[in-house]
Design a protein around this motif. Structure first.
Motif, PDB file in Angstrom:
ATOM      1  N   THR A   1       0.921  -1.154   0.100  1.00 25.88           N
ATOM      2  CA  THR A   1       0.115  -0.170  -0.202  1.00 25.88           C
ATOM      3  C   THR A   1       1.020   1.281   0.141  1.00 25.88           C
ATOM      4  N   ALA A   2       0.563   2.152  -0.748  1.00 25.90           N
ATOM      5  CA  ALA A   2       1.350   3.456  -0.810  1.00 25.90           C
ATOM      6  C   ALA A   2       0.638   4.683  -0.097  1.00 25.90           C
ATOM      7  N   TRP A   3       1.127   5.603   0.515  1.00 28.37           N
ATOM      8  CA  TRP A   3       0.941   6.935   0.983  1.00 28.37           C
ATOM      9  C   TRP A   3       1.582   8.041   0.395  1.00 28.37           C
ATOM     10  N   ASN A   4       1.110   8.804  -0.296  1.00 25.49           N
ATOM     11  CA  ASN A   4       1.786   9.904  -1.245  1.00 25.49           C
ATOM     12  C   ASN A   4       1.604  11.219  -0.532  1.00 25.49           C
ATOM     13  N   LEU A   5       2.658  11.538  -0.218  1.00 23.74           N
ATOM     14  CA  LEU A   5       2.855  12.748   0.479  1.00 23.74           C
ATOM     15  C   LEU A   5       3.310  14.081  -0.141  1.00 23.74           C
ATOM     16  N   LEU A   6       3.055  14.102  -1.406  1.00 24.01           N
ATOM     17  CA  LEU A   6       3.630  15.197  -2.186  1.00 24.01           C
ATOM     18  C   LEU A   6       2.834  16.333  -2.226  1.00 24.01           C
ATOM     19  N   ASN A   7       1.450  16.330  -2.032  1.00 22.98           N
ATOM     20  CA  ASN A   7       0.455  17.223  -1.893  1.00 22.98           C
ATOM     21  C   ASN A   7      -0.709  17.212  -1.429  1.00 22.98           C
ATOM     22  N   THR A   8      -1.483  18.236  -1.178  1.00 20.67           N
ATOM     23  CA  THR A   8      -2.593  18.292  -0.520  1.00 20.67           C
ATOM     24  C   THR A   8      -3.765  17.454  -0.945  1.00 20.67           C
ATOM     25  N   ALA A   9      -3.776  16.844  -2.033  1.00 20.62           N
ATOM     26  CA  ALA A   9      -4.881  15.881  -2.406  1.00 20.62           C
ATOM     27  C   ALA A   9      -5.184  14.849  -1.422  1.00 20.62           C
ATOM     28  N   ASN A  10      -4.055  14.334  -0.683  1.00 16.73           N
ATOM     29  CA  ASN A  10      -4.161  13.035  -0.193  1.00 16.73           C
ATOM     30  C   ASN A  10      -4.209  13.462   1.485  1.00 16.73           C
ATOM     31  N   CYS A  11      -3.864  14.654   1.950  1.00 15.93           N
ATOM     32  CA  CYS A  11      -3.831  15.320   3.143  1.00 15.93           C
ATOM     33  C   CYS A  11      -5.106  15.432   3.826  1.00 15.93           C
TER      34      CYS A  11
ATOM     35  N   TYR B   1       5.169  20.665   1.538  1.00 18.63           N
ATOM     36  CA  TYR B   1       5.734  21.666   0.534  1.00 18.63           C
ATOM     37  C   TYR B   1       5.014  20.984  -1.051  1.00 18.63           C
ATOM     38  N   SER B   2       4.031  21.485  -1.442  1.00 20.96           N
ATOM     39  CA  SER B   2       3.359  20.591  -2.597  1.00 20.96           C
ATOM     40  C   SER B   2       4.516  20.649  -3.646  1.00 20.96           C
ATOM     41  N   GLY B   3       4.167  19.368  -4.159  1.00 21.71           N
ATOM     42  CA  GLY B   3       5.216  18.996  -5.423  1.00 21.71           C
ATOM     43  C   GLY B   3       6.650  18.421  -4.761  1.00 21.71           C
ATOM     44  N   TYR B   4       6.665  18.505  -3.546  1.00 20.99           N
ATOM     45  CA  TYR B   4       8.058  18.187  -2.724  1.00 20.99           C
ATOM     46  C   TYR B   4       8.101  17.104  -1.797  1.00 20.99           C
ATOM     47  N   GLY B   5       7.012  17.356  -0.976  1.00 25.33           N
ATOM     48  CA  GLY B   5       6.723  16.433   0.248  1.00 25.33           C
ATOM     49  C   GLY B   5       6.877  17.379   1.322  1.00 25.33           C
ATOM     50  N   LEU B   6       7.202  16.222   2.760  1.00 26.04           N
ATOM     51  CA  LEU B   6       7.055  16.909   3.943  1.00 26.04           C
ATOM     52  C   LEU B   6       8.422  17.357   4.440  1.00 26.04           C
ATOM     53  N   GLY B   7       8.649  18.377   5.163  1.00 21.33           N
ATOM     54  CA  GLY B   7       9.851  18.964   5.461  1.00 21.33           C
ATOM     55  C   GLY B   7       9.749  19.396   6.950  1.00 21.33           C
TER      56      GLY B   7
ATOM     57  N   SER C   1       8.405  12.190   0.430  1.00 16.00           N
ATOM     58  CA  SER C   1       7.411  12.315  -0.499  1.00 16.00           C
ATOM     59  C   SER C   1       6.395  10.948  -0.811  1.00 16.00           C
ATOM     60  N   ALA C   2       6.884   9.687  -0.221  1.00 18.70           N
ATOM     61  CA  ALA C   2       5.937   8.685  -0.504  1.00 18.70           C
ATOM     62  C   ALA C   2       6.450   7.445   0.423  1.00 18.70           C
ATOM     63  N   VAL C   3       5.531   6.693   1.066  1.00 24.67           N
ATOM     64  CA  VAL C   3       5.922   5.595   1.714  1.00 24.67           C
ATOM     65  C   VAL C   3       5.020   4.434   1.316  1.00 24.67           C
ATOM     66  N   SER C   4       5.884   3.396   1.118  1.00 20.27           N
ATOM     67  CA  SER C   4       5.035   2.081   0.664  1.00 20.27           C
ATOM     68  C   SER C   4       5.375   0.805   1.758  1.00 20.27           C
ATOM     69  N   GLY C   5       4.296   0.078   2.050  1.00 19.55           N
ATOM     70  CA  GLY C   5       4.430  -1.081   2.772  1.00 19.55           C
ATOM     71  C   GLY C   5       3.360  -1.880   2.762  1.00 19.55           C
ATOM     72  N   ILE C   6       3.480  -3.216   3.466  1.00 23.99           N
ATOM     73  CA  ILE C   6       2.421  -4.038   3.623  1.00 23.99           C
ATOM     74  C   ILE C   6       1.625  -3.773   4.862  1.00 23.99           C
ATOM     75  N   VAL C   7       0.318  -3.937   4.770  1.00 22.83           N
ATOM     76  CA  VAL C   7      -0.438  -3.678   6.113  1.00 22.83           C
ATOM     77  C   VAL C   7      -0.372  -5.016   6.839  1.00 22.83           C
ATOM     78  N   SER C   8      -0.274  -5.115   8.081  1.00 26.45           N
ATOM     79  CA  SER C   8      -0.310  -6.380   8.984  1.00 26.45           C
ATOM     80  C   SER C   8      -1.809  -6.606   9.313  1.00 26.45           C
ATOM     81  N   THR C   9      -2.282  -7.698   9.637  1.00 22.52           N
ATOM     82  CA  THR C   9      -3.493  -7.931  10.124  1.00 22.52           C
ATOM     83  C   THR C   9      -3.304  -8.003  11.574  1.00 22.52           C
ATOM     84  N   THR C  10      -2.001  -7.769  12.115  1.00 21.39           N
ATOM     85  CA  THR C  10      -1.825  -7.898  13.579  1.00 21.39           C
ATOM     86  C   THR C  10      -1.782  -6.714  14.263  1.00 21.39           C
ATOM     87  N   THR C  11      -2.200  -6.522  15.471  1.00 19.58           N
ATOM     88  CA  THR C  11      -2.036  -5.190  16.247  1.00 19.58           C
ATOM     89  C   THR C  11      -0.749  -5.045  16.720  1.00 19.58           C
ATOM     90  N   GLY C  12       0.008  -3.909  16.359  1.00 17.76           N
ATOM     91  CA  GLY C  12       1.300  -3.518  16.954  1.00 17.76           C
ATOM     92  C   GLY C  12       2.417  -4.312  16.052  1.00 17.76           C
TER      93      GLY C  12
END
Length: 291
Positions: free
Chosen positions: A21-31, A88-94, A248-259
């Motif tokens: 699963t991806a989390w896009n941090l580049l712009n306000t669309a996903n914020c 910073y839209s188009g660049y990501g989080l600082g 600007s982006a994070v990708s990972g596999i979501v676990s079904t286990t807590t913690g």
């Protein structure tokens, strides 16, 4: 019976084939909240945290919080304090740290960095003037498999930690909370060193996490040996100081286990142990079972 245990081992390892699963941090669309307007307009009340939705329906939201250490000749052991997080839209989080980064938007210190405006040489100690992003994925853990940066100034070396201790009501216990603690204290309170990495170029996914750890909490900082050594990229690719990046982006596999959960390799050892135990069982006549 052996076949049953082999199926069990395969089941334990099956999450490795799950889709990321991806989390896009580049712009306000996903914020979801707290994001700033487009560069070069900044909100002086950006705050410490911002939340983002994912690319997959049903996946958890990602909350990112900014922290920074600072050391002086009087306090060489650096502790984290909350910093200002800005998108910073188009660049990501600082991150902008009040103690060493100037005002919001000051370049290049508005990025995550390890090279603040030092007043003494002590400020450039490996644990001083290091900005970090705390990533929280909710109660179910995420196995981060890649990170991307949308801005680089100088260099972009990073350090990655994951919390593998026990949560308290789904949250970090007081001893493992980022604020008011040093890297050394965090590592002794349930945080685990994942690796140090050179991010290379902008908006190019960098594979990380060779340990296959899944956790609700991750800490991504500008590179520092205080976070750990010996894992990730070769030290020939890493250098402390002059690292500036925006996440600007994070990708990972979501676990079904807590913690946090064990590494798959550990789970496989459990399954193989069961196989060995079964193989050594004797039947009622004293013969070894060869099933």
């Amino acid at each position: 019976m052996t076949r049953t245990y082999l199926v069990l081992a395969a089941f334990i390892l099956s999450p490795l084939s799950a889709h990321a699963t991806a989390w896009n941090l580049l712009n306000t669309a996903n914020c979801l909240n707290g994001c700033t307007a487009n560069y070069p307009t900044y909100s002086p009340t950006s705050g410490n945290s911002q939340a983002f939705s994912s690319s997959a329906a049903g996946a958890p939201n990602l909350t990112v919080s900014a922290f920074s250490t600072s050391s002086t000749s009087a306090t060489p052991a650096s502790t984290f304090a909350a910093a200002t997080l800005a998108l910073y839209s188009g660049y990501g989080l600082g991150a902008t740290a009040a103690s060493n980064d100037g005002t919001l938007g000051s370049q290049p210190d508005h990025a995550f960095d390890n090279d603040g405006s030092a007043s003494t040489t002590t400020d450039y100690a490996p644990d001083g003037n290091v900005d970090a992003a705390l990533l929280y994925f909710g109660p179910n853990g995420v196995d981060i498999d890649s990170l991307s940066v949308g801005y680089i100034y100088g260099d972009a070396d990073i350090s990655v930690l994951a919390y593998t201790g026990s949560l308290v009501g789904g949250a970090l216990p007081a001893a493992a909370a980022i604020a008011n603690h040093t890297f050394a204290q965090l590592l002794s309170a349930g945080w685990s060193f994942i690796g140090n990495y050179n991010m290379g170029s902008t908006n190019t996914a960098k594979a990380i996490n060779s340990d296959n750890v899944s956790s609700s909490y991750w800490l991504i900082s500008a590179y520092t040996t205080s976070a750990g050594t010996g894992k990730g990229d070769s030290t020939s690719l890493l250098s402390f100081g002059n690292d500036y990046f925006k996440l600007s982006a994070v990708s990972g596999i979501v676990s079904t286990t807590t913690g946090s959960v064990p590494e798959p390799a550990s789970a496989l050892l459990i399954a193989l142990g069961l196989l060995g135990f079964r193989a050594r069982m004797r039947d009622t006549r004293g013969n070894l079972l060869i099933a």
